[in-house]
Design a protein around this motif. Structure first.
Motif: not given
Length: 75
Positions: A32-57
């Motif tokens: 669910l959208p929360d208005g925040c941005m996340d910087l995330i990392w995983s072995d499979r996807s590497g580094v990603k910037v996610v958000g801020p989201n306005t709709t669920a996904f």
């Protein structure tokens, strides 16, 4: 969310970060959208910037995939 574990940021970063987090995917997650941005990392996807989201996904990482990141405060 039992798969997601938020951890308080260090005192020096509390003005910028809401939390740091660790997660182990169960496979399918409705987010669910929360208005925040996340910087995330995983072995499979590497580094990603996610958000801020306005709709669920839907996120469908590999079950058991470990993800770590930081949540940046809005603004």
């Amino acid at each position: 969310m039992s798969w997601f574990r938020p951890i308080a940021p260090s005192p020096a970063l509390r003005d910028l970060l809401d939390c740091r987090h660790e997660a182990v995917s169960a496979g399918h997650h409705d987010l669910l959208p929360d208005g925040c941005m996340d910087l995330i990392w995983s072995d499979r996807s590497g580094v990603k910037v996610v958000g801020p989201n306005t709709t669920a996904f839907v996120s469908s990482p590999t079950p058991g995939e470990a993800v770590v990141g930081v949540r940046v405060r809005p603004g």
